[in-house]
Every structure is written in C-alpha cells, then in structure tokens.
Design a protein around this motif. Sequence first.
Motif, PDB file in Angstrom:
ATOM      1  N   UNK A  94       6.208   1.747  -0.757  1.00 42.60           N
ATOM      2  CA  UNK A  94       5.959   1.384  -2.148  1.00 42.60           C
ATOM      3  C   UNK A  94       4.475   1.072  -2.320  1.00 42.60           C
ATOM      4  N   UNK A  95       3.867   1.700  -3.301  1.00 45.17           N
ATOM      5  CA  UNK A  95       2.490   1.378  -3.670  1.00 45.17           C
ATOM      6  C   UNK A  95       2.492   0.902  -5.116  1.00 45.17           C
ATOM      7  N   UNK A  96       1.448   0.199  -5.488  1.00 43.58           N
ATOM      8  CA  UNK A  96       1.414  -0.398  -6.818  1.00 43.58           C
ATOM      9  C   UNK A  96       0.187   0.031  -7.609  1.00 43.58           C
ATOM     10  N   UNK A  97       0.416   0.493  -8.814  1.00 45.12           N
ATOM     11  CA  UNK A  97      -0.662   0.648  -9.778  1.00 45.12           C
ATOM     12  C   UNK A  97      -1.664   1.730  -9.476  1.00 45.12           C
ATOM     13  N   UNK A  98      -2.948   1.341  -9.241  1.00 48.04           N
ATOM     14  CA  UNK A  98      -4.004   2.348  -9.331  1.00 48.04           C
ATOM     15  C   UNK A  98      -5.263   2.042  -8.529  1.00 48.04           C
ATOM     16  N   UNK A  99      -5.164   1.220  -7.496  1.00 46.04           N
ATOM     17  CA  UNK A  99      -6.356   0.908  -6.708  1.00 46.04           C
ATOM     18  C   UNK A  99      -6.607   1.995  -5.657  1.00 46.04           C
ATOM     19  N   UNK A 100      -7.724   1.863  -4.951  1.00 44.07           N
ATOM     20  CA  UNK A 100      -8.000   2.791  -3.848  1.00 44.07           C
ATOM     21  C   UNK A 100      -6.964   2.634  -2.742  1.00 44.07           C
ATOM     22  N   UNK A 101      -6.484   1.405  -2.526  1.00 49.47           N
ATOM     23  CA  UNK A 101      -5.382   1.176  -1.586  1.00 49.47           C
ATOM     24  C   UNK A 101      -4.134   1.949  -2.018  1.00 49.47           C
ATOM     25  N   UNK A 102      -3.849   1.943  -3.313  1.00 53.50           N
ATOM     26  CA  UNK A 102      -2.679   2.648  -3.852  1.00 53.50           C
ATOM     27  C   UNK A 102      -2.743   4.129  -3.522  1.00 53.50           C
ATOM     28  N   UNK A 103      -3.877   4.739  -3.830  1.00 55.77           N
ATOM     29  CA  UNK A 103      -4.036   6.173  -3.587  1.00 55.77           C
ATOM     30  C   UNK A 103      -3.983   6.493  -2.097  1.00 55.77           C
ATOM     31  N   UNK A 104      -4.737   5.743  -1.282  1.00 54.74           N
ATOM     32  CA  UNK A 104      -4.767   6.028   0.154  1.00 54.74           C
ATOM     33  C   UNK A 104      -3.407   5.778   0.793  1.00 54.74           C
ATOM     34  N   UNK A 105      -2.714   4.725   0.339  1.00 57.20           N
ATOM     35  CA  UNK A 105      -1.382   4.446   0.866  1.00 57.20           C
ATOM     36  C   UNK A 105      -0.403   5.555   0.571  1.00 57.20           C
ATOM     37  N   UNK A 106      -0.445   6.070  -0.660  1.00 52.11           N
ATOM     38  CA  UNK A 106       0.447   7.173  -1.037  1.00 52.11           C
ATOM     39  C   UNK A 106       0.097   8.449  -0.286  1.00 52.11           C
ATOM     40  N   UNK A 107      -1.191   8.725  -0.147  1.00 50.29           N
ATOM     41  CA  UNK A 107      -1.615   9.937   0.550  1.00 50.29           C
ATOM     42  C   UNK A 107      -1.211   9.885   2.025  1.00 50.29           C
ATOM     43  N   UNK A 108      -1.366   8.733   2.644  1.00 54.49           N
ATOM     44  CA  UNK A 108      -0.957   8.586   4.039  1.00 54.49           C
ATOM     45  C   UNK A 108       0.551   8.774   4.182  1.00 54.49           C
ATOM     46  N   UNK A 109       1.317   8.207   3.265  1.00 57.32           N
ATOM     47  CA  UNK A 109       2.771   8.399   3.294  1.00 57.32           C
ATOM     48  C   UNK A 109       3.115   9.876   3.205  1.00 57.32           C
ATOM     49  N   UNK A 110       2.416  10.594   2.325  1.00 59.42           N
ATOM     50  CA  UNK A 110       2.643  12.040   2.185  1.00 59.42           C
ATOM     51  C   UNK A 110       2.330  12.772   3.486  1.00 59.42           C
ATOM     52  N   UNK A 111       1.223  12.421   4.122  1.00 53.57           N
ATOM     53  CA  UNK A 111       0.856  13.059   5.392  1.00 53.57           C
ATOM     54  C   UNK A 111       1.933  12.847   6.448  1.00 53.57           C
ATOM     55  N   UNK A 112       2.619  11.712   6.378  1.00 51.81           N
ATOM     56  CA  UNK A 112       3.675  11.391   7.348  1.00 51.81           C
ATOM     57  C   UNK A 112       5.072  11.765   6.849  1.00 51.81           C
ATOM     58  N   UNK A 113       5.117  12.410   5.682  1.00 50.89           N
ATOM     59  CA  UNK A 113       6.384  12.845   5.066  1.00 50.89           C
ATOM     60  C   UNK A 113       7.353  11.680   4.833  1.00 50.89           C
ATOM     61  N   UNK A 114       6.782  10.552   4.402  1.00 47.82           N
ATOM     62  CA  UNK A 114       7.574   9.380   4.031  1.00 47.82           C
ATOM     63  C   UNK A 114       7.641   9.326   2.503  1.00 47.82           C
ATOM     64  N   UNK A 115       8.824   9.186   1.909  1.00 46.76           N
ATOM     65  CA  UNK A 115       8.932   9.113   0.445  1.00 46.76           C
ATOM     66  C   UNK A 115       8.130   7.938  -0.128  1.00 46.76           C
ATOM     67  N   UNK A 116       7.647   8.121  -1.352  1.00 50.35           N
ATOM     68  CA  UNK A 116       6.803   7.126  -2.005  1.00 50.35           C
ATOM     69  C   UNK A 116       7.446   6.653  -3.302  1.00 50.35           C
ATOM     70  N   UNK A 117       7.490   5.343  -3.486  1.00 47.56           N
ATOM     71  CA  UNK A 117       7.862   4.746  -4.762  1.00 47.56           C
ATOM     72  C   UNK A 117       6.629   4.154  -5.413  1.00 47.56           C
ATOM     73  N   UNK A 118       6.385   4.521  -6.680  1.00 47.62           N
ATOM     74  CA  UNK A 118       5.182   4.054  -7.380  1.00 47.62           C
ATOM     75  C   UNK A 118       5.570   2.964  -8.378  1.00 47.62           C
ATOM     76  N   UNK A 119       5.195   1.736  -8.063  1.00 52.82           N
ATOM     77  CA  UNK A 119       5.444   0.594  -8.941  1.00 52.82           C
ATOM     78  C   UNK A 119       4.320   0.538  -9.978  1.00 52.82           C
ATOM     79  N   UNK A 120       4.680   0.332 -11.240  1.00 52.07           N
ATOM     80  CA  UNK A 120       3.752   0.371 -12.366  1.00 52.07           C
ATOM     81  C   UNK A 120       3.199   1.788 -12.548  1.00 52.07           C
ATOM     82  N   UNK A 121       4.107   2.730 -12.624  1.00 44.34           N
ATOM     83  CA  UNK A 121       3.748   4.142 -12.804  1.00 44.34           C
ATOM     84  C   UNK A 121       3.613   4.488 -14.283  1.00 44.34           C
ATOM     85  N   UNK A 122       2.803   5.504 -14.565  1.00 50.23           N
ATOM     86  CA  UNK A 122       2.748   6.088 -15.896  1.00 50.23           C
ATOM     87  C   UNK A 122       1.707   5.517 -16.833  1.00 50.23           C
TER      88      UNK A 122
END
Length: 381
Positions: A94-122
């Motif tokens: 789970x990543x939250x919102x829109x920080x650099x941590x959010x983006x890098x965390x989601x990208x790393x999850x994608x690289x490891x093929x781990x599903x991502x939940x985006x809290x405060x999306x849209x």
Amino acid sequence: MEKLRIMSVFGTRPEAIKMAPLVKELASRDEIESLCCVTAQHREMLDSVMEVFDLKADCDLDIMTPRQTLSTITSKCLLGMDDAIEQLKPDMILVHGDTSTTFAGALSAFYHKVPVGHVEAGLRTYDKYSPFPEEMNRKLVTAIADLYFCPTKNNRENLLKEGVTEGLFITGNTVIDALKTTVRKDYRFTTELLNELDYSRKVVLVTCHRRENYGQPMENIMTALRDIALQNEDCELVYPVHLSPVVRENAQKFLAGTPRVHLIDPLSADEMHNLMARCYMVMTDSGGLQEEAPALGKPVLVMRKETERPEAVAAGTVKLCGVEYDDVLRMGNELLRSREAYDAMAHAVNPYGDGHACARIADAILWHFGCRSERPADFNA
C-alpha cells in the motif's frame, strides 16, 4: 489459512498521519499481518508521528540526507525497497498519495510483481508541474496500481475518465479517522506558547512550504501574512515553519519580529490537530490541511494557484486565494472581519469522510483476496 501480508509504505509526515490509522486497522483484522516500511524521506517529522500513533516500523530505509533532491530520494528508495520486499515478502503493498516515496514504492512493487493498493487515489490538477512533483507521481502510480482507494466520488470520476475501470473504491479520507484519535478537549501542548495563547482571539494557523511557491510566490505570501497581522490587532498568526532551509530563510526574512506573528518549530501530528481544533481559521499551501481543517469546522484559504481537492471548494469549506500579495491580503482580511463570510465556510459540510475510511479499505483488500463474499459499500458524502 496463512495471513495476508499487507505492507504499508510511507516516508513523510503527512503520509504517516494518514496511513497510521490504516496500519492499525489492518493489524486488527484476523486475516491480515500488517507490515510497515518507512523510507524516512522526512526523518524527524516522520518519527514524531510514529511516536504519537505508537507505530513501529518492520523496515526503516532511513534515506534522508541534507538538501536531498528528488533524484536521490527516488533512487535510494528504490534500492532500499528491494531489500524490504525480499525480507518481508508482502502479498500487497500500500502506498499513499503522491510523494516521491509513493512513486518509488509503487515502482519497486511493480518490479517485484507485487500488487499495489493506492490510498488517496484519483486526485488531479491536470498540470504536471503543479503541485510538483506530486501531480506526476500520482499519475504514474495510477498506471501501476491494482486497487484504488478514492477519498471521494470526484476522485473516482477522474480515474474513470483516464480509463481505470476496475479496483475502484470510494472510502473517504483516512485523515478523518486519524483526527478521531488525536483531538481532545483536555489536550496540553508540549510547545508552551500554544498553552499560553488566548484562543478567544482570532488565532490563524499558517503553513507555507510547497516547492512551486519558492521564489516570488513565497515572498508575496509572506509579505501578505505580515500585513494581515499588522492590520488586524485582534488576530495572532501561528506559523510552524517547515524544516526546508528555503522556507526557514523566507520566514525569518519577512515575518520574524512582526507583532502577533509566532514562528515556531514544526509540530507533531497531535499538536497540529489540536491547534487546528482551537484556531479561528487556516491559511496554507498544504494538501492535507484542506481535508483536516473542514472536519473541525475551520475555514481554509489555500495559497496556491489550484487545488487537487475541488470537493472542498465546491462544498464551501475551502477557498483558493492564489499566490498574489493583493489576493492573499484581501481574502485573509475578509475572513477576519466579516462574520457572514466566516460562518458560510465554517458551517459548510466536510466532504471528506466519516471516520471509517480505514475499515472500508481493509474490507476492500479482504474482498479482493477472496476473504469476503460481498464487495464493501462505497462512502457517500
């Protein structure tokens, strides 16, 4: 059945405030092992939130460095996340919102093929350089995520227009859940000035720190704030100054020594929430305060050119005053001097939640993994 390993990743103070109640809600579910990975993009301010909410990290990347750049934050977070994912083996991140941590965390999850939940999306402004880098971070995370936890119906509509049709949930904003645990009538501040303030006067809570306001916009804002204090003897401005050297230099240059202006160090989450509950109004360029203050009945003037939270503007709890000196001064003075203008904002209905966002998110995750038969109902403001 083995427990689902759900890892929440965050690194800044605002993220931590909004994710802390969710980490705890996930931990309360029998089917879930709630894991916490912090990047410490903001070290001191993050630690204070962890202490307030009694959270302990399962993994601490400790990436913060003096005068860090967006590139160093993102690259160090990506490298650190490799080890965190290998070590904790989450079923979802789970990543939250829109920080650099959010983006890098989601990208790393994608690289490891781990599903991502985006809290405060849209959330969207549709200007990729404002807020910077947040607007692009959240759009990039949208392309990666599998589940989208939208605070409002408008956020879901933004994603539908971009072609996202599955995994969408309207949950309300988790910050309202956080406020339920931090605001107390008998609260005593550790910052003694805040105990001594006369809250029968018009105490204005100020924050100003955004990168896109660096330079002339910040000078305009600071000068207007100074003149609001000078022109309204019944008000006090309290400004917890961000640790950014740029922000601190501007605050000292334009506001230090001004009568009835109090420059203080950043506040812990519980101190900030309780100050907000007692203040008269808020003037800010922050995102989170646009959601928090209306939940406490406090009008908000947003010192930015646009907001990704149009629901608050539509509801009347928030007004955009921009970054020009004349506009900030005029609109600040209006709220301080016109009871009618003040009441119209203070009594508007907050569109951001009912304090049950975290429960909805936990239910949605369990439904996604087949642990619940019924899809959870959406929040309806």
